[in-house]
Design a protein around this motif. Structure first.
Motif, PDB file in Angstrom:
ATOM      1  N   ARG A  63       0.991  -1.220  -0.003  1.00 12.24           N
ATOM      2  CA  ARG A  63      -0.108   0.080   0.168  1.00 12.24           C
ATOM      3  C   ARG A  63       1.039   1.299  -0.098  1.00 12.24           C
ATOM      4  NH1 ARG A  63      -5.184   1.487   2.007  1.00 12.24           N
ATOM      5  NH2 ARG A  63      -5.636   3.433   1.493  1.00 12.24           N
ATOM      6  N   VAL A  64       0.654   2.292  -0.838  1.00 20.75           N
ATOM      7  CA  VAL A  64       1.410   3.267  -0.862  1.00 20.75           C
ATOM      8  C   VAL A  64       0.843   4.668   0.160  1.00 20.75           C
ATOM      9  CG1 VAL A  64       2.246   5.342  -2.257  1.00 20.75           C
ATOM     10  CG2 VAL A  64       2.034   2.948  -3.236  1.00 20.75           C
ATOM     11  N   SER A  65       1.544   4.338   1.170  1.00 24.10           N
ATOM     12  CA  SER A  65       1.133   5.410   2.182  1.00 24.10           C
ATOM     13  C   SER A  65       2.210   6.573   2.389  1.00 24.10           C
ATOM     14  CB  SER A  65       1.018   4.585   3.664  1.00 24.10           C
ATOM     15  OG  SER A  65       0.037   3.605   3.766  1.00 24.10           O
ATOM     16  N   LEU A  66       1.724   7.407   1.562  1.00 23.01           N
ATOM     17  CA  LEU A  66       2.531   8.495   1.230  1.00 23.01           C
ATOM     18  C   LEU A  66       2.108   9.911   0.877  1.00 23.01           C
ATOM     19  CD1 LEU A  66       5.192   6.593  -0.800  1.00 23.01           C
ATOM     20  CD2 LEU A  66       5.570   7.315   1.403  1.00 23.01           C
ATOM     21  N   GLN A  67       0.890  10.283   1.742  1.00 22.06           N
ATOM     22  CA  GLN A  67      -0.010  11.158   1.628  1.00 22.06           C
ATOM     23  C   GLN A  67       0.537  12.646   2.132  1.00 22.06           C
ATOM     24  OE1 GLN A  67      -1.575   8.020   1.246  1.00 22.06           O
ATOM     25  NE2 GLN A  67      -0.968   8.289  -0.514  1.00 22.06           N
ATOM     26  N   GLY A  68       1.692  12.728   2.732  1.00 21.51           N
ATOM     27  CA  GLY A  68       2.155  13.862   3.351  1.00 21.51           C
ATOM     28  C   GLY A  68       3.215  13.711   3.982  1.00 21.51           C
ATOM     29  N   GLN A  69       4.399  14.762   3.778  1.00 24.67           N
ATOM     30  CA  GLN A  69       5.754  14.486   4.507  1.00 24.67           C
ATOM     31  C   GLN A  69       5.685  14.932   5.797  1.00 24.67           C
ATOM     32  OE1 GLN A  69       7.678  13.208   2.717  1.00 24.67           O
ATOM     33  NE2 GLN A  69       6.823  13.658   0.534  1.00 24.67           N
ATOM     34  N   ARG A  70       4.952  15.823   6.224  1.00 24.77           N
ATOM     35  CA  ARG A  70       4.700  15.932   7.979  1.00 24.77           C
ATOM     36  C   ARG A  70       4.041  14.800   8.438  1.00 24.77           C
ATOM     37  NH1 ARG A  70       3.597  22.530   8.839  1.00 24.77           N
ATOM     38  NH2 ARG A  70       5.408  23.371   7.766  1.00 24.77           N
ATOM     39  N   SER A  71       3.102  14.402   7.835  1.00 26.44           N
ATOM     40  CA  SER A  71       2.419  13.153   8.311  1.00 26.44           C
ATOM     41  C   SER A  71       3.131  12.074   8.476  1.00 26.44           C
ATOM     42  CB  SER A  71       1.005  12.943   7.723  1.00 26.44           C
ATOM     43  OG  SER A  71       0.310  14.143   7.996  1.00 26.44           O
ATOM     44  N   LEU A  72       3.729  11.685   7.213  1.00 27.72           N
ATOM     45  CA  LEU A  72       4.708  10.432   7.047  1.00 27.72           C
ATOM     46  C   LEU A  72       5.783  10.552   8.325  1.00 27.72           C
ATOM     47  CD1 LEU A  72       5.467   8.157   5.578  1.00 27.72           C
ATOM     48  CD2 LEU A  72       6.769   9.501   4.031  1.00 27.72           C
ATOM     49  N   ALA A  73       6.390  11.596   8.440  1.00 30.03           N
ATOM     50  CA  ALA A  73       7.321  11.675   9.191  1.00 30.03           C
ATOM     51  C   ALA A  73       7.197  11.256  10.778  1.00 30.03           C
ATOM     52  CB  ALA A  73       8.097  12.979   9.375  1.00 30.03           C
ATOM     53  N   THR A  92       1.698  -9.467  -5.716  1.00 28.25           N
ATOM     54  CA  THR A  92       1.159  -9.279  -4.526  1.00 28.25           C
ATOM     55  C   THR A  92       1.743 -10.112  -3.499  1.00 28.25           C
ATOM     56  OG1 THR A  92      -0.833 -10.236  -4.908  1.00 28.25           O
ATOM     57  CG2 THR A  92      -0.842  -7.788  -5.470  1.00 28.25           C
ATOM     58  N   PRO A  93       2.628 -10.056  -3.046  1.00 29.56           N
ATOM     59  CA  PRO A  93       3.379 -10.907  -1.929  1.00 29.56           C
ATOM     60  C   PRO A  93       3.198  -9.995  -0.823  1.00 29.56           C
ATOM     61  CG  PRO A  93       5.095  -9.902  -3.264  1.00 29.56           C
ATOM     62  CD  PRO A  93       4.147  -9.640  -3.857  1.00 29.56           C
ATOM     63  N   ARG A  94       2.002  -9.826  -0.346  1.00 28.26           N
ATOM     64  CA  ARG A  94       1.722  -8.836   0.576  1.00 28.26           C
ATOM     65  C   ARG A  94       1.687  -9.315   2.088  1.00 28.26           C
ATOM     66  NH1 ARG A  94       1.134  -5.658   4.136  1.00 28.26           N
ATOM     67  NH2 ARG A  94       0.253  -3.654   4.012  1.00 28.26           N
ATOM     68  N   ASN A  95       2.695  -9.139   2.748  1.00 28.53           N
ATOM     69  CA  ASN A  95       2.833  -9.710   4.217  1.00 28.53           C
ATOM     70  C   ASN A  95       2.958  -8.607   5.100  1.00 28.53           C
ATOM     71  OD1 ASN A  95       4.944  -9.946   2.445  1.00 28.53           O
ATOM     72  ND2 ASN A  95       6.312 -10.326   4.264  1.00 28.53           N
ATOM     73  N   ASP A  96       2.710  -8.842   6.463  1.00 34.39           N
ATOM     74  CA  ASP A  96       2.822  -7.706   7.479  1.00 34.39           C
ATOM     75  C   ASP A  96       3.966  -6.984   7.411  1.00 34.39           C
ATOM     76  OD1 ASP A  96       0.443  -8.879   8.685  1.00 34.39           O
ATOM     77  OD2 ASP A  96       1.424  -9.960  10.179  1.00 34.39           O
ATOM     78  N   ALA A  97       4.025  -5.624   7.722  1.00 35.67           N
ATOM     79  CA  ALA A  97       4.940  -4.679   7.474  1.00 35.67           C
ATOM     80  C   ALA A  97       5.254  -3.845   8.814  1.00 35.67           C
ATOM     81  CB  ALA A  97       4.726  -3.561   6.307  1.00 35.67           C
ATOM     82  N   HIS A  98       6.475  -3.328   8.951  1.00 32.65           N
ATOM     83  CA  HIS A  98       6.945  -2.395   9.943  1.00 32.65           C
ATOM     84  C   HIS A  98       7.248  -1.289   9.253  1.00 32.65           C
ATOM     85  CE1 HIS A  98       6.473  -5.406  13.228  1.00 32.65           C
ATOM     86  NE2 HIS A  98       6.963  -6.067  12.271  1.00 32.65           N
ATOM     87  N   GLY A  99       6.860  -0.091   9.503  1.00 34.88           N
ATOM     88  CA  GLY A  99       7.355   1.270   8.699  1.00 34.88           C
ATOM     89  C   GLY A  99       7.908   2.010  10.018  1.00 34.88           C
ATOM     90  N   PHE A 100       9.170   2.689   9.750  1.00 39.26           N
ATOM     91  CA  PHE A 100       9.979   3.239  10.471  1.00 39.26           C
ATOM     92  C   PHE A 100      10.112   4.616   9.860  1.00 39.26           C
ATOM     93  CE2 PHE A 100      11.122  -1.065  11.352  1.00 39.26           C
ATOM     94  CZ  PHE A 100      11.044  -0.976  12.768  1.00 39.26           C
ATOM     95  N   THR A 101       9.757   5.901  10.486  1.00 42.16           N
ATOM     96  CA  THR A 101       9.917   7.084   9.681  1.00 42.16           C
ATOM     97  C   THR A 101      10.424   8.065  10.652  1.00 42.16           C
ATOM     98  OG1 THR A 101       7.658   7.879  10.744  1.00 42.16           O
ATOM     99  CG2 THR A 101       7.315   6.382   8.830  1.00 42.16           C
ATOM    100  N   GLY A 102      10.904   9.222   9.809  1.00 48.90           N
ATOM    101  CA  GLY A 102      11.459  10.492  10.468  1.00 48.90           C
ATOM    102  C   GLY A 102      11.440  11.563   9.662  1.00 48.90           C
ATOM    103  N   GLY A 103      11.720  12.742  10.137  1.00 45.33           N
ATOM    104  CA  GLY A 103      11.929  13.875   9.122  1.00 45.33           C
ATOM    105  C   GLY A 103      12.034  14.981   9.923  1.00 45.33           C
ATOM    106  N   LEU A 104      11.777  16.372   9.270  1.00 40.61           N
ATOM    107  CA  LEU A 104      11.889  17.672   9.648  1.00 40.61           C
ATOM    108  C   LEU A 104      11.202  18.498   8.883  1.00 40.61           C
ATOM    109  CD1 LEU A 104      15.341  19.392   9.756  1.00 40.61           C
ATOM    110  CD2 LEU A 104      14.574  17.255   8.191  1.00 40.61           C
TER     111      LEU A 104
END
Length: 416
Positions: free
Chosen positions: A23-33, A347-359
């Motif tokens: 899934r493309v969860s990239l709908q905003g840089q502030r929120s993504l961070a 679609t080898p879609r398995n559980d995912a861990h997302g680590f984020t950061g930014g400024l």
């Protein structure tokens, strides 16, 4: 042999609804961070996606947020029994977003949003072990939404609006594991559908019980994508009555599931902001795929997909370092909707861990530069795709999938 075309289109639908394996969860840089939280965060025009009800709480008359990300992703497939290893060689994806809001008065704000929640390109090596399931896929989908945000009271607002979706997809695979023409070229089919469009809607609410505590809710409706008169182009087909393939048209109905997001944020000690979002995606609507072929020699087909509803848990934190710099960090856990036995290479879609950061860097009172990164690590899984058949016999495609993605992004926030 006729079932092979159906399986190709089956893979097409899976990719349309889950963007080629993730899934493309990239709908905003502030929120993504901040772990892609935002349902209860009043920050900038990214609220147009996360919670339109919050637009009326933005202080400035005009708010704009635009940005894009670069998706570097890789899928590795291994079969220890035969000592095989293949990895994707996919080009860089560039999902984008653009949000605009205009404050009409103290109780009404209007907005416009354009974003790409689905879209990717996946390319496997030529004649790899799973080429009878997929060689490559290219998916594009753009959401455009008109918005209104209404303040019911100083502490409560509602918002939402209609959504228009436009998309296209191109998908290629070999017809089976061995079929070639007289020159030894693998027989394959390319399925192409463009100009696919549909409508949906969203509704949201935001409540501020105290000055520091905010609660938000956002619902995005199910959207049905009707692919009509798509093209199926066959190549390298041997001249034989046993292989009666020829170019044809097809219709298909592809569901994009509804989503419910609930969030809470709390401002701590004036400099810290903590946020949590819970997202529920109703993938169980995707029970089966029905294909209607224009060529009467190819029977219409139905296949059970049996996706399950899935949840995402998001955590984020923001720190106001000084007037120029705002720092952010986050994490999310994303459950897979794919059940055992349905793992296909596209679609080898398995559980995912997302680590984020930014400024964010405040250039002046009007302009800010927003930067974020995401490292997405999918749980390694040993699974199979059990619905491929040859000569009336099912031939499972088994292996171990290792998937990862690194995604840097850059955006601008402008306010007047």
């Amino acid at each position: 042999m006729k079932k092979l075309l159906f399986l190709c289109l089956f893979g097409l639908a899976a990719a349309v609804t889950y963007a080629g394996g993730y899934r493309v969860s990239l709908q905003g840089q502030r929120s993504l961070a901040m772990g892609h939280t935002g349902v209860a965060v009043v920050n900038n025009a990214e609220l147009a996606f996360f919670n339109p009800a919050g637009l009326v709480y933005l202080e400035n008359k005009i708010n704009v947020a635009v940005g894009a990300s670069a998706v570097f992703s890789e899928v590795v497939w291994q079969n220890d029994q035969f000592g095989e290893t293949y990895r994707t060689d996919s080009p860089v994806g560039t999902p984008f977003y653009a949000y605009f809001s205009y404050r009409m008065n103290d109780w009404l704000s209007l907005g416009l949003a354009a974003y790409t929640p689905y879209g990717s390109t996946v390319e496997w090596p030529n004649d790899w072990s799973g080429s009878h399931l997929i060689n490559n896929i290219d998916l594009q989908a753009i959401y455009i939404q008109a918005l209104a945000s209404v303040k019911i009271s100083d502490n409560l607002s509602v918002g939402g609006g209609p959504i228009y979706v436009s998309g296209a997809v191109n998908f290629n695979r070999n017809l089976n594991r061995t079929l070639t023409d007289l020159d030894g070229n693998r027989s394959n089919v390319t399925v192409d559908a463009s100009g696919v469009s549909a409508f949906g809607w969203s509704a949201s609410a935001m409540y501020k019980p105290t000055e520091r505590l905010t609660v938000g809710l956002n619902y995005r409706s199910e959207i049905i994508m009707d692919a009509e008169d798509g093209d199926a182009d066959f190549q390298n087909i041997p001249n034989s009555p046993l292989t009666p393939f020829e170019d044809t048209k097809f219709d298909a109905e592809l569901p994009l599931p509804a989503e419910l997001s609930v969030g809470v944020s709390y401002e701590l000690l004036d400099k810290w902001l903590l946020a949590f979002d819970y997202n529920r995606t109703y993938w169980s609507v995707y029970e089966s795929l029905d294909i209607d072929f224009a060529n009467p020699n190819i029977p219409d087909s139905e296949n059970v997909r049996n996706y399950k509803d899935a949840a995402t848990y998001r955590f984020g934190m923001q720190y106001l370092a000084n007037e120029m710099f705002t720092l952010r960090v986050g994490y999310y856990f994303d459950e897979s909707p794919v059940q055992s036995g349905y793992f296909a290479p596209e679609t080898p879609r398995n559980d995912a861990h997302g680590f984020t950061g930014g400024l964010s860097v405040n250039v002046n009172e009007k302009l800010s530069i927003d930067a974020a990164f995401l490292y997405n690590r999918y749980k390694e899984v040993d699974e199979s795709y059990d619905f491929y058949s040859e000569d009336g016999q099912r031939v499972p495609f088994e292996g171990t999938y290792k998937t990862s993605a690194f995604i840097p992004g850059l955006g601008l926030t402008y306010k007047i």
